[in-house]
Motif scaffolding. Structure first.
Motif, PDB file in Angstrom:
ATOM      1  N   TRP A 253      32.969  54.290   8.562  1.00  0.00           N
ATOM      2  CA  TRP A 253      34.156  53.543   8.104  1.00  0.00           C
ATOM      3  C   TRP A 253      34.117  53.303   6.608  1.00  0.00           C
ATOM      4  N   VAL A 254      35.260  53.519   5.973  1.00  0.00           N
ATOM      5  CA  VAL A 254      35.437  53.102   4.577  1.00  0.00           C
ATOM      6  C   VAL A 254      36.275  51.825   4.605  1.00  0.00           C
ATOM      7  N   VAL A 255      35.762  50.779   3.944  1.00  0.00           N
ATOM      8  CA  VAL A 255      36.516  49.520   3.840  1.00  0.00           C
ATOM      9  C   VAL A 255      36.881  49.351   2.374  1.00  0.00           C
ATOM     10  N   PRO A 256      38.062  49.841   1.993  1.00  0.00           N
ATOM     11  CA  PRO A 256      38.424  49.817   0.576  1.00  0.00           C
ATOM     12  C   PRO A 256      39.159  48.549   0.168  1.00  0.00           C
ATOM     13  N   HIS A 257      39.163  48.298  -1.144  1.00  0.00           N
ATOM     14  CA  HIS A 257      40.067  47.279  -1.682  1.00  0.00           C
ATOM     15  C   HIS A 257      41.498  47.700  -1.345  1.00  0.00           C
ATOM     16  N   GLN A 258      42.274  46.747  -0.862  1.00  0.00           N
ATOM     17  CA  GLN A 258      43.617  47.053  -0.348  1.00  0.00           C
ATOM     18  C   GLN A 258      44.662  46.761  -1.422  1.00  0.00           C
ATOM     19  N   ALA A 259      44.877  47.736  -2.329  1.00  0.00           N
ATOM     20  CA  ALA A 259      45.876  47.527  -3.382  1.00  0.00           C
ATOM     21  C   ALA A 259      47.166  48.253  -3.048  1.00  0.00           C
ATOM     22  N   ASN A 260      47.026  49.471  -2.539  1.00  0.00           N
ATOM     23  CA  ASN A 260      48.186  50.326  -2.359  1.00  0.00           C
ATOM     24  C   ASN A 260      47.799  51.438  -1.397  1.00  0.00           C
ATOM     25  N   LYS A 261      48.598  51.658  -0.365  1.00  0.00           N
ATOM     26  CA  LYS A 261      48.278  52.689   0.627  1.00  0.00           C
ATOM     27  C   LYS A 261      48.137  54.070  -0.026  1.00  0.00           C
ATOM     28  N   VAL A 278      39.461  55.208   7.441  1.00  0.00           N
ATOM     29  CA  VAL A 278      39.736  54.235   6.374  1.00  0.00           C
ATOM     30  C   VAL A 278      40.423  53.007   6.989  1.00  0.00           C
ATOM     31  N   ILE A 279      39.805  51.840   6.805  1.00  0.00           N
ATOM     32  CA  ILE A 279      40.396  50.588   7.325  1.00  0.00           C
ATOM     33  C   ILE A 279      41.552  50.194   6.408  1.00  0.00           C
ATOM     34  N   VAL A 280      42.725  50.023   6.988  1.00  0.00           N
ATOM     35  CA  VAL A 280      43.929  49.691   6.209  1.00  0.00           C
ATOM     36  C   VAL A 280      44.493  48.352   6.677  1.00  0.00           C
ATOM     37  N   THR A 281      44.568  47.389   5.759  1.00  0.00           N
ATOM     38  CA  THR A 281      45.207  46.106   6.075  1.00  0.00           C
ATOM     39  C   THR A 281      46.280  45.753   5.043  1.00  0.00           C
ATOM     40  N   VAL A 282      46.423  46.632   4.034  1.00  0.00           N
ATOM     41  CA  VAL A 282      47.364  46.338   2.947  1.00  0.00           C
ATOM     42  C   VAL A 282      48.785  46.143   3.485  1.00  0.00           C
ATOM     43  N   ASP A 283      49.105  46.797   4.601  1.00  0.00           N
ATOM     44  CA  ASP A 283      50.450  46.651   5.174  1.00  0.00           C
ATOM     45  C   ASP A 283      50.740  45.199   5.572  1.00  0.00           C
ATOM     46  N   ALA A 290      40.059  39.742  -4.774  1.00  0.00           N
ATOM     47  CA  ALA A 290      38.662  39.671  -4.314  1.00  0.00           C
ATOM     48  C   ALA A 290      38.528  39.438  -2.814  1.00  0.00           C
ATOM     49  N   ALA A 291      39.601  38.960  -2.178  1.00  0.00           N
ATOM     50  CA  ALA A 291      39.526  38.689  -0.735  1.00  0.00           C
ATOM     51  C   ALA A 291      39.738  39.942   0.104  1.00  0.00           C
ATOM     52  N   SER A 292      40.271  41.004  -0.498  1.00  0.00           N
ATOM     53  CA  SER A 292      40.779  42.098   0.340  1.00  0.00           C
ATOM     54  C   SER A 292      39.684  42.852   1.096  1.00  0.00           C
ATOM     55  N   VAL A 293      38.551  43.114   0.452  1.00  0.00           N
ATOM     56  CA  VAL A 293      37.484  43.869   1.140  1.00  0.00           C
ATOM     57  C   VAL A 293      36.889  43.051   2.300  1.00  0.00           C
ATOM     58  N   PRO A 294      36.472  41.777   2.081  1.00  0.00           N
ATOM     59  CA  PRO A 294      35.922  41.036   3.229  1.00  0.00           C
ATOM     60  C   PRO A 294      36.967  40.725   4.310  1.00  0.00           C
ATOM     61  N   LEU A 295      38.246  40.601   3.917  1.00  0.00           N
ATOM     62  CA  LEU A 295      39.306  40.397   4.913  1.00  0.00           C
ATOM     63  C   LEU A 295      39.458  41.649   5.790  1.00  0.00           C
ATOM     64  N   ALA A 296      39.451  42.804   5.148  1.00  0.00           N
ATOM     65  CA  ALA A 296      39.581  44.067   5.899  1.00  0.00           C
ATOM     66  C   ALA A 296      38.347  44.294   6.770  1.00  0.00           C
ATOM     67  N   LEU A 297      37.159  43.957   6.220  1.00  0.00           N
ATOM     68  CA  LEU A 297      35.910  44.112   6.980  1.00  0.00           C
ATOM     69  C   LEU A 297      35.950  43.232   8.229  1.00  0.00           C
ATOM     70  N   GLY A 309      25.293  49.375  13.705  1.00  0.00           N
ATOM     71  CA  GLY A 309      24.761  50.729  13.533  1.00  0.00           C
ATOM     72  C   GLY A 309      25.673  51.650  12.742  1.00  0.00           C
ATOM     73  N   ASP A 310      26.951  51.251  12.557  1.00  0.00           N
ATOM     74  CA  ASP A 310      27.878  52.105  11.808  1.00  0.00           C
ATOM     75  C   ASP A 310      27.493  52.149  10.324  1.00  0.00           C
ATOM     76  N   LEU A 311      27.695  53.329   9.720  1.00  0.00           N
ATOM     77  CA  LEU A 311      27.496  53.476   8.279  1.00  0.00           C
ATOM     78  C   LEU A 311      28.830  53.185   7.586  1.00  0.00           C
ATOM     79  N   ILE A 312      28.803  52.189   6.699  1.00  0.00           N
ATOM     80  CA  ILE A 312      30.035  51.680   6.096  1.00  0.00           C
ATOM     81  C   ILE A 312      29.968  51.758   4.582  1.00  0.00           C
ATOM     82  N   VAL A 313      31.104  52.087   3.997  1.00  0.00           N
ATOM     83  CA  VAL A 313      31.205  52.075   2.540  1.00  0.00           C
ATOM     84  C   VAL A 313      32.277  51.072   2.147  1.00  0.00           C
ATOM     85  N   LEU A 314      31.932  50.157   1.241  1.00  0.00           N
ATOM     86  CA  LEU A 314      32.898  49.213   0.682  1.00  0.00           C
ATOM     87  C   LEU A 314      33.188  49.674  -0.746  1.00  0.00           C
ATOM     88  N   GLU A 315      34.445  49.597  -1.174  1.00  0.00           N
ATOM     89  CA  GLU A 315      34.739  49.982  -2.563  1.00  0.00           C
ATOM     90  C   GLU A 315      35.917  49.203  -3.102  1.00  0.00           C
TER      91      GLU A 315
END
Ligand code: COA
Length: 330
Positions: A253-261, A278-283, A290-297, A309-315
């Motif tokens: 899973w990629v948990v990105p900063h949610q600025a724009n789809k 890719v986890i999407v919550t921007v919608d 600063a809240a967007s990555v932990p909110l999406a996570l 056990g999942d390998l996750i990338v935050l950006e």
């Protein structure tokens, strides 16, 4: 003996008031169609009077503590990422400390705008590894609605309020002495942070205690921010994956900063990542800085997509410019 930080629990908080694009279009010259097509945003949550960065942060922190089954008094460190603190000082982290009833711990804020959570996570991870504390609360919380120019349609439709938190727990990686034994590679494996202050005028707030003496409003040249974001995010993702000894194909899973789809799609494409990962919550949340990555996570942990056990990338990438990424085994 070496230590690593694991994410022991996540939590989040949103103001109850949800504002749709249609509602905004009744106040500013915009439309649901324009906002959805250019950004993917459909709604955002807006804080009511009395709801602040610190109250949202404390609510998210309480949920993260409950999920981690960690008592507030076990917390030795609170790092709160925000660009919208309740007061110029003291740090909002100390307000959260008081709200949680923690008598003594290290508590401070980190300012790296939309990259704030990545900065806070890395600072807390390194402080835990260095033995400054055994449990940390890392929080991203914002009330950007308070620094928006509600007459500037190019920015006011893009942002929302909210908070997300994680409890980090230090574990021994080579045995059970003094902590939980970790025989796998669970935990934060690598993080990388960057800043380039030359781009201040592309994304900034036009006020501050030492300049105008006012709080100021957010100003942004969106098109140029967009261009930098895709390049910087792809670069830092590759850099951090290499530091962690993993490849893009291994990411669950990629948990990105949610600025724009469109930024999320362009970055995934540049890295050859499956958009379904890719986890999407921007919608639903818009850009909560600063809240967007932990909110999406937290959203993806609670709905069962992210599993142990999942390998996750935050950006994330944000004003400064600042940008960064972290690779972790959940
Ligand atoms: N509703 C309707 N029209 C709008 C609008 C709105 N809310 N905001 C801007 N417009 C208009 C502009 O006035 C412009 O009109 P013109 O062509 O008549 O001058 C037109 O839409 C195109 O504006 P532009 O800014 O070029 O659009 P864009 O395709 O670049 O999209 C953003 C604008 C802001 C959505 C996009 O640039 C973006 O998302 N950038 C990144 C921003 C970001 O992520 N920042 C945070 C990083 S942490």
């Amino acid at each position: 003996m070496s230590r690593r930080s694991i994410i022991a629990g996540t939590g989040s908080a949103l103001p109850p008031r949800r504002v749709t694009n249609a509602e905004l279009a009744a106040q500013v010259d915009t439309s649901d169609e324009w906002i959805v097509e250019r950004t993917g945003i459909r709604a955002r949550h807006i804080a009511a009077p009395g709801e602040t960065t610190a109250t949202l942060a404390a609510e998210a922190a309480r949920k993260a503590l409950a999920a981690a089954n960690v008592a507030p008094d076990a917390i030795g460190l609170i790092v709160l990422a925000t660009a919208t603190p309740d007061q110029t000082f003291p740090a909002s982290a100390t307000l959260v400390q008081t709200a949680l009833g923690i008598r003594d711990c290290i508590a401070f804020d980190v300012a790296a705008v939309c990259t704030g959570f990545l900065y806070a996570l890395s600072v807390a991870d390194n402080m835990l590894k260095g033995g400054m504390a055994d449990h940390a609360l890392v929080i991203g919380a914002e009330t950007f609605s308070r620094i928006l120019d509600w007459e500037d349609r190019a920015t006011c439709v893009l942002f929302g309020d909210g908070a997300g938190a994680v409890v980090l727990k230090a574990v021994e990686t080579d045995g059970a002495v003094g902590g939980v034994a970790v025989n796998s590679d669970r935990g934060i494996l690598a993080s990388r942070l960057h800043a380039d202050g030359r781009h201040n005028e592309l994304l900034y707030v036009d006020g501050g205690p030492s300049t105008t003496g006012t709080v100021g409003k957010l100003r942004m040249k969106g098109k140029e921010v967009f261009r930098h974001a895709v390049v910087n995010l792809a670069d830092v993702l590759n850099e951090t994956l290499a530091a962690a000894g993993h490849e893009a194909a291994e990411i669950d899973w990629v948990v990105p900063h949610q600025a724009n789809k469109r930024i999320l799609d362009a970055t995934a494409k540049k890295l050859g990542l499956d958009p379904a990962k890719v986890i999407v919550t921007v919608d639903q949340h818009a850009n909560t800085s600063a809240a967007s990555v932990p909110l999406a996570l937290d959203t993806a942990v609670r709905d069962g997509r992210i599993k142990p056990g999942d390998l996750i990338v935050l950006e994330a990438m944000g004003g400064g410019f600042t940008w960064g990424a972290a690779v972790l085994r959940y």
